[in-house]
Design a protein around this motif. Structure first.
Motif, PDB file in Angstrom:
ATOM      1  N   UNK A 104      88.400  58.860-107.059  1.00 59.15           N
ATOM      2  CA  UNK A 104      88.129  59.357-108.402  1.00 59.15           C
ATOM      3  C   UNK A 104      89.337  60.137-108.912  1.00 59.15           C
ATOM      4  N   UNK A 105      89.479  60.181-110.225  1.00 62.64           N
ATOM      5  CA  UNK A 105      90.555  60.926-110.863  1.00 62.64           C
ATOM      6  C   UNK A 105      90.068  62.351-111.075  1.00 62.64           C
ATOM      7  N   UNK A 106      90.565  63.279-110.262  1.00 53.07           N
ATOM      8  CA  UNK A 106      90.083  64.661-110.335  1.00 53.07           C
ATOM      9  C   UNK A 106      90.564  65.383-111.592  1.00 53.07           C
ATOM     10  N   UNK A 107      91.500  64.765-112.330  1.00 55.58           N
ATOM     11  CA  UNK A 107      92.023  65.381-113.554  1.00 55.58           C
ATOM     12  C   UNK A 107      91.506  64.682-114.814  1.00 55.58           C
ATOM     13  N   UNK A 108      90.506  63.841-114.676  1.00 53.07           N
ATOM     14  CA  UNK A 108      89.994  63.081-115.813  1.00 53.07           C
ATOM     15  C   UNK A 108      89.157  63.970-116.729  1.00 53.07           C
ATOM     16  N   UNK A 109      88.776  63.421-117.864  1.00 51.89           N
ATOM     17  CA  UNK A 109      87.945  64.158-118.813  1.00 51.89           C
ATOM     18  C   UNK A 109      86.547  64.367-118.234  1.00 51.89           C
ATOM     19  N   UNK A 110      85.797  65.291-118.837  1.00 54.02           N
ATOM     20  CA  UNK A 110      84.433  65.549-118.365  1.00 54.02           C
ATOM     21  C   UNK A 110      83.576  64.291-118.457  1.00 54.02           C
ATOM     22  N   UNK A 111      83.776  63.518-119.524  1.00 51.12           N
ATOM     23  CA  UNK A 111      82.991  62.287-119.696  1.00 51.12           C
ATOM     24  C   UNK A 111      83.304  61.275-118.599  1.00 51.12           C
ATOM     25  N   UNK A 112      84.588  61.099-118.295  1.00 51.35           N
ATOM     26  CA  UNK A 112      84.968  60.149-117.245  1.00 51.35           C
ATOM     27  C   UNK A 112      84.522  60.643-115.869  1.00 51.35           C
ATOM     28  N   UNK A 113      84.578  61.947-115.673  1.00 49.13           N
ATOM     29  CA  UNK A 113      84.140  62.500-114.393  1.00 49.13           C
ATOM     30  C   UNK A 113      82.636  62.297-114.212  1.00 49.13           C
ATOM     31  N   UNK A 114      81.891  62.412-115.294  1.00 50.43           N
ATOM     32  CA  UNK A 114      80.455  62.155-115.224  1.00 50.43           C
ATOM     33  C   UNK A 114      80.185  60.692-114.871  1.00 50.43           C
ATOM     34  N   UNK A 115      80.990  59.776-115.436  1.00 57.03           N
ATOM     35  CA  UNK A 115      80.841  58.359-115.099  1.00 57.03           C
ATOM     36  C   UNK A 115      81.145  58.121-113.618  1.00 57.03           C
ATOM     37  N   UNK A 116      82.199  58.764-113.108  1.00 55.08           N
ATOM     38  CA  UNK A 116      82.535  58.631-111.689  1.00 55.08           C
ATOM     39  C   UNK A 116      81.410  59.181-110.817  1.00 55.08           C
ATOM     40  N   UNK A 117      80.837  60.297-111.250  1.00 59.83           N
ATOM     41  CA  UNK A 117      79.707  60.890-110.523  1.00 59.83           C
ATOM     42  C   UNK A 117      78.542  59.896-110.435  1.00 59.83           C
ATOM     43  N   UNK A 118      78.207  59.269-111.551  1.00 64.99           N
ATOM     44  CA  UNK A 118      77.100  58.316-111.568  1.00 64.99           C
ATOM     45  C   UNK A 118      77.380  57.126-110.654  1.00 64.99           C
ATOM     46  N   UNK A 119      78.622  56.632-110.668  1.00 62.31           N
ATOM     47  CA  UNK A 119      78.964  55.486-109.817  1.00 62.31           C
ATOM     48  C   UNK A 119      78.906  55.858-108.337  1.00 62.31           C
ATOM     49  N   UNK A 120      79.376  57.057-108.005  1.00 65.94           N
ATOM     50  CA  UNK A 120      79.313  57.482-106.604  1.00 65.94           C
ATOM     51  C   UNK A 120      77.868  57.648-106.150  1.00 65.94           C
ATOM     52  N   UNK A 121      77.040  58.223-107.002  1.00 64.02           N
ATOM     53  CA  UNK A 121      75.614  58.371-106.664  1.00 64.02           C
ATOM     54  C   UNK A 121      74.984  57.001-106.415  1.00 64.02           C
ATOM     55  N   UNK A 122      75.322  56.038-107.275  1.00 65.58           N
ATOM     56  CA  UNK A 122      74.774  54.685-107.108  1.00 65.58           C
ATOM     57  C   UNK A 122      75.224  54.074-105.784  1.00 65.58           C
ATOM     58  N   UNK A 123      76.500  54.275-105.453  1.00 67.68           N
ATOM     59  CA  UNK A 123      77.032  53.710-104.207  1.00 67.68           C
ATOM     60  C   UNK A 123      76.384  54.356-102.988  1.00 67.68           C
ATOM     61  N   UNK A 124      76.236  55.684-103.023  1.00 65.22           N
ATOM     62  CA  UNK A 124      75.647  56.401-101.879  1.00 65.22           C
ATOM     63  C   UNK A 124      74.202  55.984-101.635  1.00 65.22           C
TER      64      UNK A 124
END
Length: 202
Positions: A104-124
């Motif tokens: 994940x891009x730790x310097x991304x926008x809050x919106x992109x970070x939320x998208x990364x969070x959702x994808x990681x949750x789905x993968x886990x």
């Protein structure tokens, strides 16, 4: 005669020790899937791990496979593109995976970070991935806006979500590939523990 026999046996043993060792034992190979949103830096990290140049690397379309060598194992990493038209097909490539790398891009926008969070949750929570070891890399730590791994862990709610799972969360940057290699070696240890049935080391 007995002395000659002993000398002969010693010579034969020394000869075998020096010249008949045979090929070194082959390293185990593990199949790993690498996922993350566009711009996370998956391709650059993998290219540098393979001692390739990272200049001119564009977004992955579809998927690519790299055999990444380490001293104690070889990781066959299947990197999946993160674009919307590719992401919906990720699960088709999960079968046969023994571990997961999520970048994940730790310097991304809050919106992109939320998208990364959702994808990681789905993968886990995905049936084909939920029992596998995860290496989560909070990439681009060299950027001023980067969140620390602890901030990512709290924001992504990893402690409650991944309780009982085998996972590693570390920061990463292409400016420190020694640390990136060490993080992958930690993943290999989890994969080895899976093979031997030993308790996971996190």
């Amino acid at each position: 005669m007995e002395v000659k026999h002993v000398v002969s046996m010693v010579f034969i043993c020394c000869f075998r020790a020096l010249c008949c060792k045979g090929p070194p034992p082959s390293r185990p190979e593990y199949d790993v899937v690498c996922i993350g949103l566009p711009g996370a830096g998956k391709s650059s990290l993998l290219a540098l791990l393979c001692n390739e140049g990272s200049h001119g690397i564009g977004p992955t379309t579809g998927f690519s496979i790299k055999a990444v060598p380490f001293p104690n194992a070889i990781l066959n990493v299947k990197e999946l593109g993160g674009a919307e038209n590719i992401k919906k097909y990720w699960s088709r490539y999960y079968q046969g995976s023994q571990g997961v790398v999520f970048v994940l891009d730790s310097a991304s926008s809050d919106e992109e970070l939320e998208s990364a969070r959702n994808e990681l949750h789905s993968a886990l929570q995905h049936p084909q991935l939920c029992t596998l070891p995860f290496l989560i890399l909070a990439n681009h730590q060299d950027k001023p806006a980067a969140r620390t791994p602890n901030q990512i862990k709290k924001y992504f709610e990893l402690e409650p979500l991944a309780r009982g799972k085998r996972w590693i969360l570390e920061g990463s940057t292409t400016n420190n590939m020694v640390a990136v290699k060490e993080n992958f070696i930690l993943l290999i240890r989890l994969l080895e523990d899976t093979d031997t049935g030993l308790p996971a080391r996190i």
